[in-house]
Design an enzyme around this catalytic site. Structure first.
Site, mmCIF file in Angstrom:
data_model
loop_
_atom_site.group_PDB
_atom_site.id
_atom_site.type_symbol
_atom_site.label_atom_id
_atom_site.label_comp_id
_atom_site.label_asym_id
_atom_site.label_seq_id
_atom_site.Cartn_x
_atom_site.Cartn_y
_atom_site.Cartn_z
ATOM 1 N N GLU A 292 -3.374 -8.984 3.091
ATOM 2 C CA GLU A 292 -3.224 -9.515 4.446
ATOM 3 C C GLU A 292 -4.405 -9.175 5.353
ATOM 4 O O GLU A 292 -4.514 -9.733 6.462
ATOM 5 C CB GLU A 292 -1.933 -8.975 5.083
ATOM 6 C CG GLU A 292 -1.994 -7.554 5.604
ATOM 7 C CD GLU A 292 -1.913 -6.493 4.504
ATOM 8 O OE1 GLU A 292 -2.045 -5.297 4.829
ATOM 9 O OE2 GLU A 292 -1.720 -6.856 3.321
ATOM 10 N N HIS B 253 -4.321 -4.669 0.061
ATOM 11 C CA HIS B 253 -4.071 -5.261 1.385
ATOM 12 C C HIS B 253 -4.505 -6.730 1.408
ATOM 13 O O HIS B 253 -5.503 -7.086 2.045
ATOM 14 C CB HIS B 253 -4.826 -4.486 2.459
ATOM 15 C CG HIS B 253 -4.233 -3.160 2.787
ATOM 16 N ND1 HIS B 253 -3.093 -3.021 3.543
ATOM 17 C CD2 HIS B 253 -4.620 -1.912 2.433
ATOM 18 C CE1 HIS B 253 -2.805 -1.737 3.672
ATOM 19 N NE2 HIS B 253 -3.706 -1.049 2.997
ATOM 20 N N SER C 134 -7.755 0.158 0.396
ATOM 21 C CA SER C 134 -8.196 1.232 1.282
ATOM 22 C C SER C 134 -7.177 2.363 1.165
ATOM 23 O O SER C 134 -6.196 2.413 1.886
ATOM 24 C CB SER C 134 -8.287 0.735 2.738
ATOM 25 O OG SER C 134 -8.665 1.795 3.600
ATOM 26 N N CYS D 226 0.822 -1.207 0.000
ATOM 27 C CA CYS D 226 0.000 0.000 0.000
ATOM 28 C C CYS D 226 0.865 1.271 0.000
ATOM 29 O O CYS D 226 1.594 1.498 -0.950
ATOM 30 C CB CYS D 226 -0.995 -0.026 1.159
ATOM 31 S SG CYS D 226 -2.407 1.087 0.887
#
Length: 310
Positions: free
Chosen positions: A237, A235, A192, A142
């Site tokens: 994860e 993301h 995000s 990110c």
């Protein structure tokens, strides 16, 4: 894969309840195998949540992974206790003379700031430069990916008209590359972020190859230097409720936040979010550990005296 952590790391108990094999230092030292040494530069404010997410993601190969958590020293964390940081984290100064099989640089909630305005940017530049010679492969996530592209290739980020927030469909672009081995043609992954690095800018850099992108969310995955640098814009994860917590936190604050797309059944935020990305996230981390860390670590990175002594 056994994850080696300190015996009293809070995430260890949660992972064990999920039947993930976590061993402490004592058991690890009695295994006659070479552990993979991974440093995680954790820039996220809620560091314990990120620890859990990344350890869970690294737990799906038969390799033993020895994790070192690292925090920047030029920024004071306001959301993680100093006792936790002092007990479980090292600074860059502590590790800069060590070599690691792999390095993970997380995202950070500073993407709307210019890089040079971030109070730890000078330290980040030192870490990016150090990673060229002290880590076999670096996985940038990110904001860490945007910052890495800016430092290594001078690629700018651009503010989006509105936050890219939700779970998006992505298309694999080049499945001959081992990093996406086992991926379906199309897969889901969370995003995000308020900014992006544009696909056309990445394609203009001959050293970079885009491996997956989305019509809605843009580039998701890019690779350079034969896997020594990997950039993940989303993301993979994240756990099931990460976006839910972020959405409801901002909603409770009265912020202008739209519901994450493709996330709640029937767009009903009272329902349990759909977990649609875990399998491909696991494949991504497993492929990284196997093909770009374990299989490629130079011999000089290994503590040969310890191995030969056994």
């Amino acid at each position: 894969m056994p994850i080696k952590t300190q015996s009293d790391l809070p995430a260890k108990e949660i992972l064990e309840k999920e039947n993930i094999f976590v061993m402490d230092e004592n058991r690890a030292t009695h295994q006659d195998i070479r552990a993979i040494n991974i440093a995680i530069l954790n820039l996220m404010p809620l560091k314990e949540d990120t620890e859990l997410q990344l350890l869970r993601s690294l737990s799906n190969t038969p390799l033993q992974v020895d994790v070192t958590f690292v925090a920047v020293s030029s920024h004071e964390s306001k959301n993680t206790s100093m006792s936790h940081l002092n007990k479980f984290y090292e600074t860059f100064a502590d590790i800069k003379n060590r070599y690691f099989d792999g390095l993970i640089i997380t995202g950070a909630p500073v993407e709307q700031m210019e890089y040079e305005e971030v109070d730890y940017w000078k330290e980040m530049c030192e870490i990016f430069e150090w990673s060229k010679t002290h880590a076999t492969s670096t996985l940038h996530l990110c904001w860490g990916a945007q910052a890495g592209l800016y430092y290594h290739y001078s690629l700018k980020k651009y503010l989006l008209p509105e936050k890219k927030f939700g779970v998006y469909e992505h298309h694999v672009m080049n499945r001959k590359v081992p990093l996406v081995r086992g991926f379906d043609d199309y897969f889901m992954a969370p995003h995000s972020r308020h900014t992006e690095v544009r696909a056309e800018d990445i394609r203009a850099v001959k050293e970079l190859t885009i491996l997956a992108e989305s019509e809605e969310a843009g580039v998701f995955l890019a690779i350079a230097d034969e896997g020594r640098k990997i950039f993940v814009m989303g993301h993979p994860e994240y756990d099931r409720v990460t976006l839910d917590k972020e959405y409801k936190r901002d909603k409770d604050k009265g912020l202008d936040i739209k519901m994450p797309v493709n996330y709640y059944p029937n767009d009903d935020d009272t329902q349990k979010p759909r977990l649609q990305w875990r399998s491909h996230g696991n494949i991504l981390y497993s492929n990284w550990l196997n093909y770009y860390v374990y299989q490629t670590t130079p011999f000089q990175f290994i503590n040969t005296d310890e191995i030969v002594g056994k």
